[in-house]
Design a protein around this motif. Structure first.
Motif, PDB file in Angstrom:
ATOM      1  N   ASN A 112     -15.688  -1.796  16.968  1.00 41.47           N
ATOM      2  CA  ASN A 112     -15.230  -1.431  15.463  1.00 41.47           C
ATOM      3  C   ASN A 112     -15.784  -0.176  15.069  1.00 41.47           C
ATOM      4  O   ASN A 112     -17.243   0.051  15.646  1.00 41.47           O
ATOM      5  CB  ASN A 112     -15.932  -2.739  14.746  1.00 41.47           C
ATOM      6  N   LYS A 113     -15.137   0.646  14.612  1.00 38.34           N
ATOM      7  CA  LYS A 113     -15.452   2.072  14.360  1.00 38.34           C
ATOM      8  C   LYS A 113     -16.613   2.000  13.824  1.00 38.34           C
ATOM      9  O   LYS A 113     -17.426   3.099  13.657  1.00 38.34           O
ATOM     10  CB  LYS A 113     -14.330   2.650  13.788  1.00 38.34           C
ATOM     11  N   ARG A 114     -16.924   1.208  12.806  1.00 35.50           N
ATOM     12  CA  ARG A 114     -18.145   1.425  11.840  1.00 35.50           C
ATOM     13  C   ARG A 114     -19.295   0.964  12.373  1.00 35.50           C
ATOM     14  O   ARG A 114     -20.475   0.985  11.747  1.00 35.50           O
ATOM     15  CB  ARG A 114     -17.763   0.630  10.411  1.00 35.50           C
ATOM     16  N   SER A 115     -19.463   0.282  13.446  1.00 33.30           N
ATOM     17  CA  SER A 115     -20.676  -0.634  13.923  1.00 33.30           C
ATOM     18  C   SER A 115     -20.481  -0.275  15.758  1.00 33.30           C
ATOM     19  O   SER A 115     -19.396  -0.605  16.290  1.00 33.30           O
ATOM     20  CB  SER A 115     -20.621  -1.975  13.676  1.00 33.30           C
ATOM     21  N   ASP A 116     -21.425  -0.039  16.271  1.00 29.13           N
ATOM     22  CA  ASP A 116     -21.932   0.289  17.781  1.00 29.13           C
ATOM     23  C   ASP A 116     -21.801  -1.384  18.133  1.00 29.13           C
ATOM     24  O   ASP A 116     -21.290  -1.617  19.585  1.00 29.13           O
ATOM     25  CB  ASP A 116     -23.088   0.775  17.990  1.00 29.13           C
ATOM     26  N   TYR A 117     -22.018  -2.435  17.460  1.00 28.94           N
ATOM     27  CA  TYR A 117     -22.221  -3.462  18.084  1.00 28.94           C
ATOM     28  C   TYR A 117     -20.817  -4.293  17.985  1.00 28.94           C
ATOM     29  O   TYR A 117     -20.570  -5.036  18.738  1.00 28.94           O
ATOM     30  CB  TYR A 117     -23.221  -4.504  17.227  1.00 28.94           C
ATOM     31  N   GLY A 118     -19.774  -3.717  17.220  1.00 24.96           N
ATOM     32  CA  GLY A 118     -18.638  -4.418  17.151  1.00 24.96           C
ATOM     33  C   GLY A 118     -18.636  -5.643  16.263  1.00 24.96           C
ATOM     34  O   GLY A 118     -19.609  -5.993  15.553  1.00 24.96           O
TER      35      GLY A 118
END
Lengths: 167, 1010
Positions: A112-118
């Motif tokens: 997910n572009k907004r979070s490194d964790y997805g």
């Protein structure tokens, strides 16, 4: 009445068909890899390396989706002194994990572009797993580690053998 | 161009709202014999075979056996197996012509029929109807042996055993074993003998010589049945049906109608008739109520302080406990100290001495200092848990001055070492805005890191943050709610057995829209929610007790039901209205306690603020169940519940409005929009029945499709029917089969019945699948469909010609007072199908059928009264029943009334009325009525003479192979002097074997000579 010769031709045709089907189905389990020693529960994936056999064993993972899937190891203890065996699986690729703990748990997420964790997803929908129940490891190959990062099925098998593990 | 044609077809279907005409073959297979007789065209072998059957039995068309045999011959010559087998049996048994029989059996054998193969083998083996020819015989029984016929395998085995070649003998043994395995007694005996004395194998075989001299059919049959019978009628070669199995000889008269058995009819009108019935409160699953209750019980979103907190280092927890001015302390003088203090004292006595000499407040300070020093010592040595615990003290201001910055420092030190508790606390600290600078992003990152490493608190906190979204202190949105990720996080925390997450996840699941779920998914979800509440309750989440009780109430286990009742009773006593509602439901349904409606109503009233209670009380009031209930009160209560967005209430309000002839569609639409499947289906039925516009039909189709896709069996059946009959869409039998199957596999009886009918009619690929049809009729019958046993009996009677089985099936259906079943039973008794004629029984069955409204039953009853068969002759009663049947446009009844008026039975003859009845019957395809009417027109008897019309009608009948009509035409043309026309019709009558034809031909010749 079908004579022997025609029966043989039929049998051979069936065999060839099976072989060619197997070739086409990249997601089918590698030989000797069985649907045992794991379960999908509450969106997570739980591996039981020690179930029905020696603790040190090997799991094949296949990414069923057309996007990367990140496996995050989920530990029960609050403070871990060993590394987390997180891993990113490429779409439609095989990865192989050597494991020797009683239980290993993973959370699955997709980028997910907004979070490194997805975003967390249900592992059961994204990952296919099988366990090699009859596998021999060299003495210097014990522990939890990724043997194959991302490869085709045949490539993964070659890498496993190269590593000195006999599946 | 093609698309235009399709559009036109759809529009035609849509605007008329009617099914496309069924094919002639479908009509035959479903017993619509009049239609089949009018539409079946020769040249196609199947059509010819069916026409032959209609003519043979006199069903729908006048009985004409020579014509029937002609049709069978035509079909057989084109290779249609049933026709070949029928002719083979007919030649063998009726004509006693084994040579001709062999010709037909050989044709059938060539198509692969095993009975035919074995007959050919026997004929050549014994020389019956042909010269003996063992080689030809072998060809046939080898084919049969390969297809698994035990007798053929045995015969082949014996042949090989008789050979000199060792390998062949081996083969012989193999075939014998195969036959023995399939149950051939002869093969088993031969193998036994061979086992005892293998050397005699050849003699054994040769010694069984075939009989010599003239061969009888009995010999052949005995061989073919392995000695089980010598009677052809008991063998698979029996000629069944009207030929030999009908005891009533009246049925064999030519040129008359026999009444065919009836198939039940499922019409569009009956299937789609809207049922404006209120939902009974007790028919709604308790889980459905609970899910609606969950919507009303939404709680306020939690604040950060509500999130779970890790306890302090145990010593500080104890000290804090003892410092509390509020908490009660068992021993005020107890001395609390860290375990490490013990290490500094030389002996226990030393510690006690210290305690006595040090004042209390000093003790306290000393304790804190010691514990703090101990923790600090471990923290600076790098112990991550000590760093975390020190951070906790600074964050809470316990033993040290409150210092968030120091807390962060210690937490960060611990977090570097992957201490997830520290990451969690860091996350909450940053999110609480207590840091300088404020950094919410960082807070989320810490929580995420902890959560993805498996920290249950972080997963739970994130679940909550995603569920409600996150705002800063100025109420600006930092994070929008993300229900999917909220559920995912609750799932993860539940995987860590974290009870608040299990409870929260269950709550969320009950509140998510389930309109898109199919039946199986709903059941799975319900089990999952129950498990979550169960686990949470077991781990001490008190709020989970009542929701769990709702799910326990749905269990079939008495202990669970009792537990539900106990929980509900306990909570209701303490004033919980949701518990009162549940208690009402339990009393109402007798779950965990005996049914008690008074108590149920009392508890519903206790919970009257609840929309579900209002719905139940409103529904009861409308039906007068509740004391003093009335429609006005019902409307008030249902309107209140409807205002609270309860779809059941909208639905029942709609029904109440319908009953009071007020506008009901808006409420129904509201219920449907809120996800009520019942409302959607009623709306669809309503639209389909009304069908005044294309939009309404389209809407109905879409509604059925929507609910069918979710697995609703009723919707799937109706959608399938639309595809099956091309209503509102193009006909598509494969889609029909698919959707019928969806319903059938859920044991929905109407779906199973209609699937059977689809297979029976053969709409899938033009071929009927009788065995599939029988299977689904059997299933439907098991599930209580009253039509299914009749349909099964119909196939057994008309296709299998097994009257015993059909009789049993009809009897089963007759227990449901089904008029069609009684009628078919009456026919069996009257015609003596497979049993002696029994007019008394026939009379009883027809009477029941007629009284239940069957026009066919009325006609047969009338005929028995007319002839005094099985009852006293009573022409007046006969006329009464004919009249009743005629009101339903029964052509046979109209014809009978015509005859009565013509012959002056019961009252003086009235030829005008007779003609009117004959004309009406003729228009419905009754050929005998047509002949009477034509005769009256021709002669001008009772009505105005109209020769042209008479000729027209005679021609119509003559073209339908009516020899009498051809004779009448010939006479008219002879009188007119049109000899050529007369000759044409005479030739037709002659070829049909009419006795007058010869005489008239010679008369015509004589006339021509003069």
């Amino acid at each position: 009445m079908m004579n022997f010769k025609s029966m043989m031709i039929c049998l051979m045709a069936i065999c060839f068909q099976t072989v060619s089907e197997a070739k086409e189905d990249e997601s089918a389990n590698p030989l000797g890899c069985q649907n045992t020693g794991y379960r999908f529960t509450l969106k997570t994936l739980e591996l039981f390396p020690g179930e029905n056999g020696p603790h040190q064993t090997m799991y094949f993972f296949y990414n069923l989706s057309n996007q990367s899937v990140i496996l995050h190891q989920m530990r029960r203890e609050e403070s871990a002194r060993s590394m987390y065996i997180n891993h990113t699986m490429m779409p439609s690729h095989w990865s192989v994990l050597a494991a020797n703990e009683n239980v290993i748990r993973f959370i699955c997420s997709i980028p997910n572009k907004r979070s490194d964790y997805g975003d967390v997803v249900d592992c059961a929908n994204y990952v296919k797993v099988c366990k090699n129940t009859q596998v021999r490891f060299g003495l210097n190959n014990k522990g939890n580690f990724w043997i194959v990062d991302n490869n085709s099925k045949n490539g993964a098998l070659r890498q496993v053998v190269y590593y000195g593990i006999i599946p | 161009m093609k698309s235009i044609v399709i559009s036109i077809s759809i529009l035609t279907g849509i605007y008329t709202g009617t099914a496309l005409a069924e094919s002639a073959q479908d009509a035959y297979r479903l017993g619509h014999y009049v239609l089949a007789g009018q539409q079946l065209q020769p040249l196609d072998p199947v059509n010819e075979y069916y026409l032959g059957k209609l003519r043979l039995y006199g069903y729908g068309l006048l009985k004409n056996t020579p014509l029937a045999l002609h049709y069978f011959t035509e079909a057989a010559q084109k290779g249609y197996l049933p026709a070949e087998l029928l002719l083979a049996r007919y030649s063998l048994i009726v004509k006693n012509n084994p040579s001709e029989a062999l010709v037909w059996f050989k044709k059938a054998a060539a198509i692969g029929d095993n009975d035919a193969r074995m007959y050919c083998a026997a004929a050549y083996l014994f020389g019956y109807g042909t010269a003996k020819n063992p080689d030809m015989a072998r060809k046939y029984y080898i084919d049969a042996a390969k297809s698994g016929v035990p007798l053929a395998q045995y015969t082949l085995g014996k042949y090989f055993l008789g050979s000199r070649d060792k390998q062949s003998k081996q083969l012989g043994l193999i075939w014998l074993s195969k036959a023995a395995k399939l149950g051939s007694a002869q093969a088993q005996q031969t193998l036994e003998k061979l086992e005892k004395n293998p050397a005699h194998s050849k003699e054994e075989v040769v010694s069984e010589d075939l009989p010599s001299g003239p061969i009888q059919l009995q010999t052949i049959i005995s061989w073919l049945t392995e000695g089980k019978t010598a009677e052809v009628s008991q063998s698979p070669y029996a000629l069944k049906g009207i030929f030999l199995n009908w005891a009533n000889k009246n049925t064999t008269f030519e040129n008359h109608y026999n009444q065919p058995p009836l198939m039940p009819q499922v019409t569009k009108e009956t299937l789609f008739k809207p049922k404006f019935k209120m939902i009974k409160p007790n028919d709604i699953a308790i889980s459905d109520y609970f899910e609606n209750i969950a919507h009303f019980n939404k709680v306020a979103p939690p604040v950060l302080q509500d999130y779970p907190q890790y306890p302090l280092y145990p010593t500080f927890e104890l000290l804090r406990y003892h410092d509390s001015l509020v908490l009660q302390h068992e021993d005020e003088n107890v001395f609390i100290y860290p375990e490490t203090l013990l290490d500094s004292a030389d002996t226990e006595l030393h510690v006690l001495t210290l305690l006595e000499i040090v004042p209390k407040d000093q003790n306290r300070r000393l304790n804190y200092q010691k514990a703090l020093l101990d923790l600090y010592g471990r923290a600076i040595l790098g112990e991550s848990s000590a760093q975390f615990e020190l951070g906790q003290l600074y964050q809470a201001g316990v033993a040290v001055a409150k210092n968030p910055k120091a807390a962060i420092n210690y937490y960060e030190l611990a977090a570097i070492q992957q201490e997830t508790r520290a990451e969690y606390n860091l996350g909450l600290l940053y999110l609480s805005g207590q840091t300088d600078p404020i950094d919410y992003e960082k807070g989320l990152d810490w929580l995420l890191d902890a959560a993805f490493k498996g920290n249950a608190y972080a997963q739970y906190a994130l679940g909550s943050i995603y569920q409600y979204g996150l705002m800063d202190e100025k109420n600006e949105v930092l994070l929008e709610p993300n229900i999917e990720q909220a559920m995912a996080m609750y799932h993860l925390a539940s995987a860590n057995d974290f009870a608040p997450a299990e409870y929260q996840l269950a709550n969320m699941l009950t509140q998510t829209n389930q309109a898109d779920l199919n039946v199986r998914m709903k059941a799975h979800r319900s089990r999952f929610i129950k498990q979550l509440y169960h686990d949470a309750a077991n781990k001490g989440i008190r709020d989970a007790f009542l929701p769990l009780a709702f799910y326990q109430a749905m269990s079939h286990q008495p202990d669970e039901q009792l537990s539900a009742f106990e929980t509900a009773a306990l909570e209701a006593q303490s004033g919980n209205t949701t518990a009162s509602l549940l208690l009402g439901l339990l009393y109402d349904r007798g779950i965990g306690i005996a049914v008690n409606h008074t108590e149920a109503i009392r508890w519903y009233k206790e919970a009257n603020v609840h929309p579900v209670s209002a719905f139940i009380l409103g529904t009861y009031a409308s039906r007068g169940i509740e004391e003093g209930g009335d429609k006005k009160k019902a409307k008030e209560l249902l309107t209140f519940a409807s205002g609270k967005k309860l779809p059941f209430a909208d639905y029942n309000l709609a029904i109440l409005n319908y009953q009071q002839q007020e506008p009901f569609v808006p409420s129904l639409l509201k219920a449907r929009e809120a996800g009520s499947q019942t409302a959607g289906l009623l709306l669809a039925d309503y639209y389909l029945n009304k069908a005044t516009s294309q939009e309404e039909l389209k809407e109905a189709y879409q509604l059925y499709a929507e609910f069918a896709k979710k697995g609703d069996a009723e919707a799937a059946t109706k959608l399938a029917y639309l595809y099956d009959h091309g209503i509102g869409t193009l006909p598509n039998p494969f889609e029909a089969e698919k959707w019928y199957r969806v319903a059938a596999t859920q044991n929905y009886p109407m779906g199973q019945y209609l699937l059977g009918e689809l297979y029976q009619a053969g709409r899938l690929n033009g071929q009927n699948h009788v065995n599939e049809a029988k299977h689904w009729y059997e299933e439907a019958a098991k599930n209580g469909n009253v039509n299914a046993p009749i349909a099964l009996g119909f196939i057994q009677e008309t296709h299998d010609e097994d009257y015993q089985a059909a009789n049993l099936a009809y009897q089963k259906a007759s227990t449901h007072q089904n008029p069609v079943a009684f009628f078919n039973l009456g026919l069996i008794k009257e015609y003596g199908k497979g049993e002696p004629v029994d007019y008394q029984q026939a009379f009883i069955f027809y009477q029941k059928s007629a009284e239940l409204g069957s026009d066919a039953g009325m006609v047969q009853l009338g005929k028995l009264y007319l002839k005094g068969l099985g009852t006293e002759k009573d022409t007046a009663l006969a006329e009464t029943w004919f009249t009743k049947a005629a009101e339903q446009k029964n052509r046979q009844a109209l014809y009978q009334l015509g005859l009565m008026r013509f012959h002056g039975i019961n009252q003086a003859a009235d030829l005008q009325k007779a003609a009117a009845y004959f004309e009406e019957a003729a228009n419905l395809g009754h050929e005998k009525a047509l002949m009477h009417f034509a005769f009256m027109l021709e002669s001008g008897k009772g009505i105005s003479k109209d020769e042209a019309r008479a000729i027209e009608l005679y021609t119509q009948a003559a073209r339908n192979h009516n020899a009498r009509a051809a004779i009448e035409l010939a006479k008219i043309y002879m009188q007119k002097g049109e000899t050529r026309q007369a000759q044409i019709w005479l030739d037709q009558a002659k070829s049909a074997g009419h006795p007058e034809a010869e005489k008239l031909t010679s008369l015509l010749k004589n006339k021509a000579q003069f």
